[in-house]
Design a protein around this motif. Structure first.
Motif, PDB file in Angstrom:
ATOM      1  N   TYR A   6     -56.492  29.721 -28.301  1.00 16.30           N
ATOM      2  CA  TYR A   6     -55.700  30.358 -29.349  1.00 16.30           C
ATOM      3  C   TYR A   6     -54.990  31.575 -28.772  1.00 16.30           C
ATOM      4  O   TYR A   6     -53.797  31.778 -28.990  1.00 16.30           O
ATOM      5  CB  TYR A   6     -56.633  30.754 -30.493  1.00 16.30           C
ATOM      6  CG  TYR A   6     -56.005  31.557 -31.597  1.00 16.30           C
ATOM      7  CD1 TYR A   6     -54.977  31.022 -32.357  1.00 16.30           C
ATOM      8  CD2 TYR A   6     -56.446  32.836 -31.882  1.00 16.30           C
ATOM      9  CE1 TYR A   6     -54.415  31.757 -33.381  1.00 16.30           C
ATOM     10  CE2 TYR A   6     -55.894  33.573 -32.909  1.00 16.30           C
ATOM     11  CZ  TYR A   6     -54.872  33.027 -33.653  1.00 16.30           C
ATOM     12  OH  TYR A   6     -54.313  33.757 -34.666  1.00 16.30           O
ATOM     13  N   ARG A   9     -60.631  23.671 -32.096  1.00 17.43           N
ATOM     14  CA  ARG A   9     -59.847  22.493 -31.761  1.00 17.43           C
ATOM     15  C   ARG A   9     -59.349  22.572 -30.314  1.00 17.43           C
ATOM     16  O   ARG A   9     -59.277  21.545 -29.630  1.00 17.43           O
ATOM     17  CB  ARG A   9     -58.668  22.381 -32.728  1.00 17.43           C
ATOM     18  CG  ARG A   9     -58.072  21.015 -32.769  1.00 17.43           C
ATOM     19  CD  ARG A   9     -57.076  20.887 -33.883  1.00 17.43           C
ATOM     20  NE  ARG A   9     -57.707  20.517 -35.141  1.00 17.43           N
ATOM     21  CZ  ARG A   9     -57.250  20.899 -36.331  1.00 17.43           C
ATOM     22  NH1 ARG A   9     -56.204  21.683 -36.403  1.00 17.43           N
ATOM     23  NH2 ARG A   9     -57.850  20.509 -37.429  1.00 17.43           N
ATOM     24  N   ASN A  11     -47.943  37.571 -25.894  1.00 11.68           N
ATOM     25  CA  ASN A  11     -48.680  38.494 -25.049  1.00 11.68           C
ATOM     26  C   ASN A  11     -47.708  39.546 -24.523  1.00 11.68           C
ATOM     27  O   ASN A  11     -47.498  39.670 -23.327  1.00 11.68           O
ATOM     28  CB  ASN A  11     -49.361  37.761 -23.894  1.00 11.68           C
ATOM     29  CG  ASN A  11     -50.373  36.762 -24.384  1.00 11.68           C
ATOM     30  OD1 ASN A  11     -50.825  36.846 -25.514  1.00 11.68           O
ATOM     31  ND2 ASN A  11     -50.726  35.814 -23.552  1.00 11.68           N
ATOM     32  N   TYR A  64     -49.858  43.876 -25.875  1.00 11.96           N
ATOM     33  CA  TYR A  64     -51.043  43.063 -25.602  1.00 11.96           C
ATOM     34  C   TYR A  64     -51.725  43.503 -24.315  1.00 11.96           C
ATOM     35  O   TYR A  64     -52.925  43.608 -24.247  1.00 11.96           O
ATOM     36  CB  TYR A  64     -50.662  41.581 -25.538  1.00 11.96           C
ATOM     37  CG  TYR A  64     -51.852  40.662 -25.429  1.00 11.96           C
ATOM     38  CD1 TYR A  64     -52.603  40.349 -26.558  1.00 11.96           C
ATOM     39  CD2 TYR A  64     -52.230  40.116 -24.213  1.00 11.96           C
ATOM     40  CE1 TYR A  64     -53.700  39.521 -26.467  1.00 11.96           C
ATOM     41  CE2 TYR A  64     -53.326  39.281 -24.120  1.00 11.96           C
ATOM     42  CZ  TYR A  64     -54.061  38.985 -25.252  1.00 11.96           C
ATOM     43  OH  TYR A  64     -55.149  38.166 -25.159  1.00 11.96           O
ATOM     44  N   MET A  99     -50.393  45.518 -34.168  1.00 14.71           N
ATOM     45  CA  MET A  99     -50.961  44.643 -35.199  1.00 14.71           C
ATOM     46  C   MET A  99     -49.919  43.625 -35.646  1.00 14.71           C
ATOM     47  O   MET A  99     -50.230  42.448 -35.822  1.00 14.71           O
ATOM     48  CB  MET A  99     -51.399  45.481 -36.403  1.00 14.71           C
ATOM     49  CG  MET A  99     -52.856  45.835 -36.379  1.00 14.71           C
ATOM     50  SD  MET A  99     -53.314  46.545 -37.946  1.00 14.71           S
ATOM     51  CE  MET A  99     -53.555  48.221 -37.483  1.00 14.71           C
ATOM     52  N   MET A 103     -49.618  40.954 -33.203  1.00 11.98           N
ATOM     53  CA  MET A 103     -50.750  40.026 -33.188  1.00 11.98           C
ATOM     54  C   MET A 103     -50.456  38.802 -34.041  1.00 11.98           C
ATOM     55  O   MET A 103     -51.062  37.754 -33.848  1.00 11.98           O
ATOM     56  CB  MET A 103     -52.005  40.714 -33.726  1.00 11.98           C
ATOM     57  CG  MET A 103     -52.825  41.410 -32.667  1.00 11.98           C
ATOM     58  SD  MET A 103     -54.202  42.255 -33.430  1.00 11.98           S
ATOM     59  CE  MET A 103     -55.186  40.859 -33.933  1.00 11.98           C
ATOM     60  N   THR A 115     -49.868  35.517 -32.323  1.00 11.08           N
ATOM     61  CA  THR A 115     -50.919  34.787 -31.613  1.00 11.08           C
ATOM     62  C   THR A 115     -51.051  33.368 -32.164  1.00 11.08           C
ATOM     63  O   THR A 115     -51.041  33.187 -33.375  1.00 11.08           O
ATOM     64  CB  THR A 115     -52.275  35.505 -31.771  1.00 11.08           C
ATOM     65  OG1 THR A 115     -52.048  36.899 -31.698  1.00 11.08           O
ATOM     66  CG2 THR A 115     -53.251  35.077 -30.712  1.00 11.08           C
ATOM     67  N   GLY A 116     -51.155  32.428 -31.264  1.00  9.45           N
ATOM     68  CA  GLY A 116     -51.375  31.063 -31.706  1.00  9.45           C
ATOM     69  C   GLY A 116     -50.095  30.292 -31.969  1.00  9.45           C
ATOM     70  O   GLY A 116     -50.122  29.071 -32.084  1.00  9.45           O
ATOM     71  N   ASP A 121     -47.763  29.736 -29.899  1.00  8.22           N
ATOM     72  CA  ASP A 121     -47.497  28.862 -28.757  1.00  8.22           C
ATOM     73  C   ASP A 121     -48.266  27.555 -28.875  1.00  8.22           C
ATOM     74  O   ASP A 121     -47.739  26.483 -28.601  1.00  8.22           O
ATOM     75  CB  ASP A 121     -47.819  29.573 -27.437  1.00  8.22           C
ATOM     76  CG  ASP A 121     -49.170  30.253 -27.443  1.00  8.22           C
ATOM     77  OD1 ASP A 121     -49.799  30.300 -28.510  1.00  8.22           O
ATOM     78  OD2 ASP A 121     -49.589  30.736 -26.386  1.00  8.22           O
ATOM     79  N   ASN A 122     -49.514  27.679 -29.359  1.00  7.09           N
ATOM     80  CA  ASN A 122     -50.347  26.486 -29.494  1.00  7.09           C
ATOM     81  C   ASN A 122     -49.740  25.494 -30.479  1.00  7.09           C
ATOM     82  O   ASN A 122     -49.606  24.303 -30.191  1.00  7.09           O
ATOM     83  CB  ASN A 122     -51.731  26.917 -29.978  1.00  7.09           C
ATOM     84  CG  ASN A 122     -52.817  26.243 -29.211  1.00  7.09           C
ATOM     85  OD1 ASN A 122     -52.619  25.140 -28.711  1.00  7.09           O
ATOM     86  ND2 ASN A 122     -53.948  26.890 -29.103  1.00  7.09           N
ATOM     87  N   PRO A 175     -52.061  22.488 -36.321  1.00  6.77           N
ATOM     88  CA  PRO A 175     -53.232  23.355 -36.518  1.00  6.77           C
ATOM     89  C   PRO A 175     -53.025  24.288 -37.704  1.00  6.77           C
ATOM     90  O   PRO A 175     -51.915  24.720 -37.971  1.00  6.77           O
ATOM     91  CB  PRO A 175     -53.303  24.145 -35.218  1.00  6.77           C
ATOM     92  CG  PRO A 175     -51.919  24.080 -34.664  1.00  6.77           C
ATOM     93  CD  PRO A 175     -51.274  22.825 -35.174  1.00  6.77           C
ATOM     94  N   THR A 176     -54.095  24.521 -38.411  1.00  5.39           N
ATOM     95  CA  THR A 176     -54.004  25.469 -39.516  1.00  5.39           C
ATOM     96  C   THR A 176     -54.300  26.861 -38.997  1.00  5.39           C
ATOM     97  O   THR A 176     -55.211  27.036 -38.212  1.00  5.39           O
ATOM     98  CB  THR A 176     -55.041  25.106 -40.596  1.00  5.39           C
ATOM     99  OG1 THR A 176     -56.286  24.906 -39.935  1.00  5.39           O
ATOM    100  CG2 THR A 176     -54.664  23.871 -41.366  1.00  5.39           C
ATOM    101  N   PRO A 177     -53.528  27.828 -39.398  1.00  6.36           N
ATOM    102  CA  PRO A 177     -53.763  29.179 -38.873  1.00  6.36           C
ATOM    103  C   PRO A 177     -55.011  29.816 -39.475  1.00  6.36           C
ATOM    104  O   PRO A 177     -55.467  29.370 -40.523  1.00  6.36           O
ATOM    105  CB  PRO A 177     -52.510  29.934 -39.305  1.00  6.36           C
ATOM    106  CG  PRO A 177     -51.917  29.142 -40.411  1.00  6.36           C
ATOM    107  CD  PRO A 177     -52.394  27.747 -40.304  1.00  6.36           C
TER     108      PRO A 177
END
Lengths: 205, 222, 251
Positions: B119, B196, C18, C23, C214, C217, C220-221, C223-224, C249-251
């Protein structure tokens, strides 16, 4: 201002001229490695090693320096000792070396070191230079520890990985994340400014 | 604020000889040689220790990921042999670092070292497999920078322990709300993406290396 | 296609997710020191991006061909008087940090000369920041990141090529610029605010930085999710049937 003695320089680095709180130097490391006390202390020790070695070296060759190549020589010296510190950590404290990652090599561009070489070691004898290096790096370590102590206990309820607050403490995760570093340092810096303003006020009165 | 860079007193009486370019060149060269020797010394003295540290970080985990011997009588030490396994599937090639663990020359299991995107940052895991590469025998998270208190739980024993004993043939599925069975893995509450991500790394690795390892295991058997 | 996705993710990661400042905390000194006026912040950001790109190119080349264990140039030279096996074991990575810092210093010098000669206008707008940049952590950090993606990576195909290194440097620099420009904008407004005396200057800047961190932040995620969304289903289907269904994906 008369030239301070070795002892004075040592004392000065710790609080009156603290590299982090007063001079605002080396902030990358200050913010990045202070999410727990262990990293903070290791970082402080690494900076101490590099600063003492670099200051001593520069002080020994100070009569040979000229404006053109001075910075080149400082950089070469610092980069070498940082590499040595990096390898020492990797050999004897591997988990810490892994946790600190790029922040150990980043000591090369830590302004504290080149600043002390320039301001003190290039003009003073070895003893004074070492005292100055010790004072500055202890001041740096204290600053890191103050920040890390606040962040670690609020963020995880622990100090050095040992539980201090009861397990019921709701960890303020934000404190160990990047924003926590900015907020904590901002608040602590404001606090130190306030305390010194109070003191100055008292002295005047 | 950083103090202003001090000015070097240009009126110094020694300026004439100190400013000599040749002398300065020599000084830099001399320092470079001294520092070079210092670094060479450091490398010679510490290089092996650093290499050992890097190896042991992984190898010390291998015994936890390989099931204990069937008979308690066997006291043979695990021997670990590391090699690189190139795998090409679907037009891409990947190289896996495989640790082959054996007891008394008998294959005891495989540990695959693999990294993938999590993540927040890269996640590096060790995946233990049975000798025939048909059952997962354990999972260990070597490196992760997930959110502390949430995603970082992937590195804790209760969560990663779920992987042990899962069949390697079926892809693992992440489910929310608990009660995982068969090829299912419970997501960490509030950190489904991290859960996941690890499961995806495991699935991808299994898909890539399972057949190869099973073949190798067959070859190694007498 | 996979390569393009990879490049996109590196760019996004370096610039936003990042972010170097929010970061990794590198380049904080100019973030606090220089970011008082938007134009100055922008000039500084441009100078950093410029130098970072050149330093990244130099350090990638040096790492790939000279410094990393098994680097071709080193092996070839060592092969003149060592037997091939010993030559293959020559590892110059201990010199990396020294090489990087001098690569940075050289790029700063080079950029300064080049700009002064050919783009005097540009030089006037951000030339003053150039000497400061040698000690900017962000640039060395970019070099170190590139090193970590070359040295100690088992899979030769997973090692970064020059393109990936340059994308990291350019977008890392843009992310840095973005951060200090945002900060400068806020600080220009802050001057009109009634900040308690002890917090004036750096402390309030750091607290604002914390709030911005903040906000960042929130990336984040991303990219995934983006990777899952962009990966063409064909690739998933080509993989053995063990691949799981790739849901968003669910955040």
């Amino acid at each position: 201002m008369s030239t301070p003695s070795a002892g004075q320089r040592f004392i000065r680095g710790i609080l009156p001229e603290n590299p982090v709180y007063r001079q605002m130097l080396g902030l990358c490391a200050t913010l990045a490695v202070t999410n727990n006390l262990k990293s903070a202390v290791t970082m402080g020790a690494a900076v101490l090693f590099v600063l003492v070695c670099a200051n001593l070296m520069v002080s020994l060759i100070r009569h040979l320096l000229t404006p053109h190549l001075r910075i080149v020589i400082f950089t070469l010296t610092i980069a070498t000792f940082v590499t040595v510190a990096d390898r020492l950590l990797a050999a004897f404290l591997y988990p810490m070396s892994k946790a600190l990652g790029p922040y150990i090599p980043l000591i090369i561009v830590n302004c504290i070191i080149i600043c002390r070489c320039e301001v003190c070691a290039a003009k003073q004898g070895p003893l004074t230079a070492v005292a100055d290096a010790l004072g500055q790096s202890i001041g740096f370590t204290l600053a890191l520890v103050s920040l890390a102590a606040v962040r670690e206990i609020l963020g995880t309820g622990m100090w050095f990985g040992f539980r201090v607050l009861p397990a019921a403490w709701p960890d303020w995760v934000i404190m160990v994340l990047p924003p926590g570093a900015f907020l904590t340092f901002g608040l602590l810096l404001g606090l130190t400014n306030w305390i010194s303003a109070q003191r100055a006020g008292k002295e005047e009165a | 604020m950083p103090p202003a860079v001090a000015t070097i007193d240009t009126a110094s009486p020694n300026r004439s000889w100190r400013d000599n370019a040749l002398l300065q060149g020599w000084l830099v060269l001399l320092l470079a040689i001294v520092f070079g020797a210092l670094l060479a010394g450091v490398q010679t003295a510490l290089g092996p220790a650093i290499a050992d540290n890097k190896r042991n970080e992984t190898l010390s985990r291998v015994p936890q990921l390989i099931p204990p011997p069937d008979t308690a009588a066997t006291s043979a030490q695990l021997e670990v042999d590391t090699r690189m396994l190139p795998v090409s599937s679907g037009g891409r090639t990947a190289v896996y670092r495989i640790h082959r663990a054996s007891r008394d020359d008998e294959l005891a299991g495989w540990v695959v070292q693999v990294a993938g995107q999590g993540y927040a940052d890269r996640i590096e895991v060790l995946l233990g497999l049975s000798p025939a590469a048909d059952v997962i025998t354990g999972l260990f998270v070597l490196d992760q920078k997930e959110t502390p208190g949430l995603g970082a739980k992937i590195a804790e024993a209760p969560w990663r322990g779920q992987f042990a004993g899962k069949p390697a043939a079926l892809p693992l599925e992440v489910i929310k709300g608990g009660g995982a069975s068969g090829n299912q893995i419970d997501a960490i509450t509030g950190a489904t993406i991290s859960s996941r991500a690890v499961t995806d790394i495991v699935n991808r690795t299994l898909a890539d290396v399972r057949d190869q390892l099973a073949t190798d295991a067959g070859k190694a058997a007498p | 296609m996979t390569y393009l996705i990879d490049i996109l993710l590196i760019a996004l990661g370096a610039a936003l997710i990042n972010n170097f400042i929010f970061y990794y905390f590198v380049g904080i000194c100019p973030f606090i020191g220089v970011s008082r006026r938007v134009e100055m912040a922008f000039g500084m950001g441009c100078a950093v991006t410029f130098v970072m790109t050149i330093a990244a190119a130099i350090s990638w080349t040096m790492t790939r061909f000279v410094l990393m264990p098994g680097a071709p140039l080193t092996q070839w030279i060592a092969g003149w008087w060592l037997d091939p096996q010993t030559a293959a074991g020559v590892d110059l990575s201990i010199l990396s940090y020294i090489v990087y810092i001098f690569a940075i210093a050289a790029s700063v010098q080079f950029v300064e000369m080049y700009l002064r000669r050919f783009f005097p206008l540009l030089y006037r707008s951000f030339g003053v920041f150039l000497p400061l940049i040698t000690t900017n952590c962000a640039i060395l950090f970019a070099c170190l990141t590139i090193m970590s993606r070359l040295v100690g990576v088992d899979d030769p195909a997973a090692r970064w090529d020059l393109g990936q290194a340059l994308v990291l440097a350019i977008f890392g620099g843009l992310g840095f610029t973005l951060a200090i420009v945002i900060m400068a904008g806020i600080r220009e407004e802050l001057e009109a605010c009634d900040v308690p005396t002890p917090f004036r200057g750096a402390p309030i800047a750091l607290i604002v930085g914390g709030i911005l961190a903040m906000a960042f932040m929130g990336f984040t995620g991303v990219d995934n999710g983006l990777k899952t969304a962009l990966t063409p289903p064909a690739v998933v289907a080509q993989a053995p049937p063990t691949e799981p269904p790739s849901g968003a994906p669910t955040p």
